[in-house]
Design a protein around this motif. Structure first.
Motif, PDB file in Angstrom:
ATOM      1  N   PHE B 188       0.865  -1.270  -0.055  1.00  0.00           N
ATOM      2  CA  PHE B 188      -0.072  -0.251   0.137  1.00  0.00           C
ATOM      3  C   PHE B 188       0.892   1.234  -0.036  1.00  0.00           C
ATOM      4  N   ASP B 189       2.056   1.174  -0.126  1.00  0.00           N
ATOM      5  CA  ASP B 189       2.986   2.148  -0.039  1.00  0.00           C
ATOM      6  C   ASP B 189       2.965   3.169  -1.103  1.00  0.00           C
ATOM      7  N   MET B 190       2.803   4.233  -1.231  1.00  0.00           N
ATOM      8  CA  MET B 190       2.549   5.288  -2.298  1.00  0.00           C
ATOM      9  C   MET B 190       3.848   5.327  -2.854  1.00  0.00           C
ATOM     10  N   THR B 191       5.157   5.611  -2.394  1.00  0.00           N
ATOM     11  CA  THR B 191       6.400   5.777  -3.149  1.00  0.00           C
ATOM     12  C   THR B 191       6.660   4.447  -3.865  1.00  0.00           C
ATOM     13  N   ASP B 192       6.492   3.177  -3.294  1.00  0.00           N
ATOM     14  CA  ASP B 192       6.612   1.909  -3.752  1.00  0.00           C
ATOM     15  C   ASP B 192       5.794   1.754  -5.322  1.00  0.00           C
ATOM     16  N   LEU B 193       4.500   2.152  -4.903  1.00  0.00           N
ATOM     17  CA  LEU B 193       3.550   2.142  -6.024  1.00  0.00           C
ATOM     18  C   LEU B 193       3.857   2.882  -7.138  1.00  0.00           C
ATOM     19  N   THR B 194       4.263   4.104  -6.873  1.00  0.00           N
ATOM     20  CA  THR B 194       4.542   5.026  -7.777  1.00  0.00           C
ATOM     21  C   THR B 194       5.667   4.466  -8.736  1.00  0.00           C
ATOM     22  N   ARG B 195       6.806   3.917  -7.918  1.00  0.00           N
ATOM     23  CA  ARG B 195       7.967   3.372  -8.546  1.00  0.00           C
ATOM     24  C   ARG B 195       7.561   2.402  -9.455  1.00  0.00           C
ATOM     25  N   ALA B 196       6.741   1.420  -8.972  1.00  0.00           N
ATOM     26  CA  ALA B 196       6.578  -0.011  -9.539  1.00  0.00           C
ATOM     27  C   ALA B 196       5.565   0.397 -10.917  1.00  0.00           C
ATOM     28  N   ASP B 197       4.608   1.405 -10.832  1.00  0.00           N
ATOM     29  CA  ASP B 197       3.673   1.923 -11.962  1.00  0.00           C
ATOM     30  C   ASP B 197       2.835   0.336 -12.248  1.00  0.00           C
ATOM     31  N   PRO B 198       2.134  -0.202 -11.058  1.00  0.00           N
ATOM     32  CA  PRO B 198       1.725  -1.485 -11.064  1.00  0.00           C
ATOM     33  C   PRO B 198       0.747  -1.849 -12.431  1.00  0.00           C
TER      34      PRO B 198
END
Lengths: 471, 502
Positions: B188-198
């Motif tokens: 649910f981490d925003m920074t990780d999600l932004t980086r991953a572009d899931p």
């Protein structure tokens, strides 16, 4: 295999509850009326000891006992802790209303027996044991529903009993059919009954499902819930909507995860439909209620719908089990908290009579808000995380529509919870305070605080709930 | 650091609630005001120390529920810093304004402090669930503010507000779950999600998640057609509640677009940018037209909020439709204009609602037609309202102009038609604000009838002035010298555009 796993210590928590019930019954018949507190103390200690025994036994690997009839796994362990904790809370809630009652010992013994029955429901790994547990969790509860021997109590007991008897017959019929189809009643062997006739298998499964649905108060077997909850004493109502329900739902989860995991019976679709029906019908009926106990009863019906969501996808996704177990614990705590608030002010029967609570008992009003908003699923209470986990499990298993429906239902449920909360937070004359119960008030505060704490400490708790169920 | 900032108001609130009932009201008022002032000083210091660098500052990341992918992750950057400072400014203004509140002072102060915790929490969260927790709790706290201190129909308004925004927040939650499941490993981490572009390369799933997120945030913003809860909530809420609702809570919606929807769902956002633009334009025009027809001052201000938030939505949509290589400047201008508009609208609409509250306290009605020529009796009130109105309609020299100028300049290139239509919104807003001003403050003196002796109609009191005038002064300062704000915003908004463009 036989004889190798028959260690009675494996069932220590269950034995403690049942043993304390028997001892309490004997003790109660010899004690003078004003010394019956000894029996209450015995029951409370038995709950604590059973919980302690469950904690000690928890780290072991998932296994079975007594020739595979009883499972010892995370499901059973969680049920043990939830049920003993809930029983303890119900016992505390009953102290004041039952204090000095001529049949006080009997009452507490019946509570303990219901708890033992619910616990065996949760751990049963064999349909015959499940049927026995159904009766053990049912018959004491019928007596409890009518314990006050008044008009509404008698009606509650009668309705509960008649429907319970029908449910029991349906369950036994299902058991018979399954035995006829597969030649076994043990879960692990049922799982490998590919050769069995499909129609017989489906009919038998439906029978077992019907019995358990009655116990959990889910649609279409929910008709007893409102009358039994409104008619019986508030502590009994708390018990009826928590203990047998937790046991029966765990049994349903186990059925879905172990014997029916690869079955041809469309179990997930069926349970998803029932979940949708329960949450929707329960909510719609609750919208019209003015009596707080009836409101909580219908809310309990809709909550079964939410609890059935992870049950439906049991065994289909790894996320279902922690979601379900966490939700059961969160629901039991929050629901008991809401009933504890009712017990604290027994004269305030309808929602508008709660006006002015915030000025009179601010902490109780806050506890009510935490419990009701908790039932809605507002963060950071425990039910929120349970819902979050359940939604995640549903999406993961391809049942996204059910999650969307549940979200819509959550909004609807806000209507009736706020109908109770809004008067409580409106300034005005104090609510009717006759029979105010300080112990129940303390219980309500404790349950509300615990539901917040459980929500905030979900990390370690969730990690404990993972682990394969016994096969 | 941020943890202290977020939870300090809640801690003070709990202390106030734990005090015995014999403690006089003045203690609660003072505690509230001092806490708000200290928090403002603290956030201002954080901003000054942060300077104009890019990236997250004062980051804290702790494992919370690792098995559920939830972490406690907070941090601020150029997008959230101005909004945290704005939050503290508005809460201090409300604390000062509410010195005259007589009803249940302790609960009032504690509730606003709790509300401040939730608002600050939303702006510093870098984890979706943490964001959601604060987002939802802000609804609960605001519900109690409206229900407890609102006007006669407060219960109904509070219920509508709760139901509507709660529905939005659940849609948001479903969207968050979609993002969580799409990311691998689940998080649910925003920074990780932004980086991953899931959800890159999965248009259907991305569209559905964006629909859920968009619905949730659009209810909060609110854009047409999800705005219907706003006028009712505003007319029934107390003045300070309205100021926070419009000034801070509405920003959570647009902030969510900027922080979550645009960077994480860049591909889907670009695909549906035209829808966003259309929603923005419709909000601008519809809000302005409906505001024109209002006879109730608070409803009118509420509908102008729909217009002003529409500009932000327009800018965020237009920034994503500019695909030509030379458009980088236009896009950057649109996004930094959107952030400036959030700050500017927060200050101005907060001031407007507090002024409307002051007028109501004197005349007991929000009906525009009941007043006339008030300027003769209350010149300071009239002058302050004039400044707020002119700033709000976008006169150069005030913050609204800087924001709207940037938005229009940035959006004109990529979306000329939509932008031209939106400019009409400014015209309508100007017309309706001037008409309302003329009605209430100019002309022959006529005050709402009061039973018995004629009611005193004092000018702006010192407390009210202390609450409102700094807001207007800040809006003017931003209008004259917007550089410090823009220097903070631009690196962060540039980063958002980089994520968006991938």
């Amino acid at each position: 295999m036989k004889g190798m796993d028959e260690n009675p210590l494996d069932l220590l928590p269950e034995l403690l509850l049942a043993g304390a019930a028997v001892a309490g019954l004997l003790l109660g018949s010899w004690l003078p009326r004003r010394r019956q507190w000894a029996v209450v103390l015995l029951c409370a200690l038995a709950c604590l000891a059973a919980a302690a025994a469950a904690v000690v036994a928890a780290p072991g690997p998932a296994t079975t006992a007594f020739d595979g009839a009883y499972a010892l796994d995370p499901l059973t362990t969680t049920a043990r802790l939830v049920l003993t904790g809930a029983t303890l809370l119900v016992t505390v809630l009953s102290l004041r209303p039952l204090g000095g009652h001529p049949r006080e010992s009997e009452y507490h013994v019946l509570v303990l027996l219901t708890a033992a029955g619910s616990l065996v429901l949760a751990g049963a790994q064999d349909i015959l044991l499940l049927a026995a547990a159904y009766l053990l969790a049912g018959i004491p509860a019928y007596a409890l529903a009518g314990f006050a021997k008044d008009g509404p109590g008698t009606e509650a007991a009668l309705k509960y009993y008649v429907l319970g008897a029908i449910g029991g017959v349906v369950l036994l019929t299902g058991t018979t059919l399954l035995y006829a189809a597969t030649g076994t009643t043990a879960y692990p062997r049922l799982a490998h009954a590919e050769a069995a006739p499909a129609a017989l298998l489906t009919a038998g499964t439906l029978g077992v499902l019907g019995g358990l649905l009655f116990k959990s108060g889910a649609v279409p077997a929910h008709f007893w819930v409102p009358d039994a909850v409104q008619g019986s004493a508030p502590p009994v109502a708390a018990l009826l909507t928590t203990l047998p329900k937790a046991g029966a739902l765990t049994a349903l989860f186990r059925l879905g995860a172990v014997p029916l995991a690869g079955s041809a019976v469309p179990w997930p679709a069926l349970l998803a439909t029932l979940a949708a029906a329960s949450m929707t019908l329960g909510n719609l009926a609750a919208l019209l209620q003015r009596d707080v106990r009836r409101l909580l009863a219908y809310s309990a019906v809709s909550q079964v719908g939410y609890l059935l969501m992870p049950v439906a996808v049991a065994g289909r996704t790894a996320l279902a089990q922690p979601a379900f177990l966490y939700y059961v614990a969160a629901y039991a705590l929050t629901n008991l908290g809401a009933f504890a608030v009712v017990c604290a002010l027994p004269r305030a029967t309808t929602t508008d009579r709660w006006r002015g609570l915030v000025g009179h008992r601010p902490l109780l009003a806050v506890s009510l808000a935490v419990c009701l908003l908790g039932l809605v699923g507002t963060p950071p209470t425990a039910v929120f995380l349970g819902k979050l986990q359940a939604f995640t499990a549903l999406f993961d298993a391809g049942y996204g529509w059910l999650a969307v429906l549940a979200a819509a239902n959550t909004v609807v449920s806000l209507f009736y919870y706020l109908r109770w909360l809004a008067p409580a937070f409106t300034p005005g004359a104090a609510p009717p305070t006759g029979g105010e119960d300080r112990l129940a008030r303390g219980t309500a505060h404790t349950a509300a605080a615990a539901s917040l704490a459980l929500g905030l400490a979900a990390g370690p708790v969730l990690a404990l709930l993972d682990g394969p169920p016994a096969h | 650091m941020l943890t202290v900032l977020v939870f300090a108001p809640a801690a003070v609130a709990l202390v106030l609630l734990a005090l015995p009932r014999t403690v006089p009201d003045a203690v609660h008022r003072t505690a509230w005001t001092v806490t708000s002032a200290l928090l403002l000083a603290f956030t201002a210091a954080l901003w000054a120390a942060h300077g104009t660098g890019g990236g997250y500052a004062y980051e804290t990341r702790v494992r919370w529920m690792p098995s559920a992918g939830v972490g406690y992750h907070v941090g601020v950057d150029g997008l959230s810093l101005p909004l945290t400072v704005l939050t503290c400014v508005l809460f201090l203004a409300c604390a000062l304004y509410s010195w005259r509140e007589r009803r249940r002072v302790r609960a009032h102060a504690a509730l606003f402090l709790l509300l401040q915790t939730t608002c600050l929490g939303v702006f510093v969260s870098l984890d979706l669930i943490l964001f959601f927790v604060f987002f939802d709790l802000s609804i609960v706290a605001m519900y109690f503010v409206i229900a407890g201190w609102g006007r006669d129909q407060a219960a109904r308004a509070a219920l509508t507000f709760f139901l509507y925004t709660f529905l939005g927040s659940l849609a948001l939650l479903l969207g968050f779950i979609g993002l969580y499941l799409a990311a691998s490993p689940h998080t649910f981490d925003m920074t990780d999600l932004t980086r991953a572009d899931p959800l890159a390369g999965r248009p259907v799933a991305a569209g559905l998640v964006l629909l859920a997120l968009g619905t949730g945030l659009a209810v909060k913003t609110p854009t047409v057609p999800f705005h219907t809860w706003l006028p009712l909530a505003h007319t029934q809420a107390p003045a300070a509640g309205s100021a926070i609702l419009a000034g801070v809570l509405l920003k959570m919606g647009t902030y969510g677009f900027l922080r979550i929807a645009m960077p994480v769902l860049s591909e889907a956002w670009r695909r549906y940018a035209l829808v966003v633009v259309v929603l923005g334009v419709v909000s601008v025009l519809y809000g302005a037209l409906v505001a024109l027809a209002q006879t109730d001052l608070k409803r009118m201000i509420a509908y102008t909020s729909v217009t002003h938030m529409g500009y932000i939505v327009l800018a965020l949509g237009a920034a994503a439709t500019a695909t030509a290589p030379g458009d980088e400047d236009a896009r950057a201008l649109a996004v930094s204009g959107a952030v400036t508009q959030m700050v500017s609208h927060g200050l101005l609409t907060g001031a407007l609602f507090l002024l409307a509250g002051a007028l109501h306290e004197r005349g007991r009605t929000y009906d525009l037609a009941a007043y006339s020529g008030v300027a003769a009796r209350a010149p300071v009130l009239a002058a302050a309202t004039a400044v707020a109105f002119f700033a709000s309609l976008g006169l150069p020299g005030f913050s609204g102009f800087v924001a709207e100028f940037q938005i229009f300049t940035g959006s004109l290139g990529p979306r000329p038609v939509a932008t031209c239509l939106s400019v009409l919104g400014i015209l309508l807003t100007a017309a309706l604000l001037l008409r309302a001003y003329q009605q209430v403050f100019l002309g022959p003196l006529r005050l709402p009838p009061a039973p018995g002796s004629p009611r005193a109609f004092p000018d702006l009191r010192r407390r009210e002035a202390a609450a409102v005038l700094p807001l207007l002064a800040l809006a003017t300062l931003l209008g004259l010298a917007p550089r410090p704000l823009l220097d903070t915003v631009e690196p962060a908004s540039g980063l958002v555009l980089e994520w968006l463009a991938r």
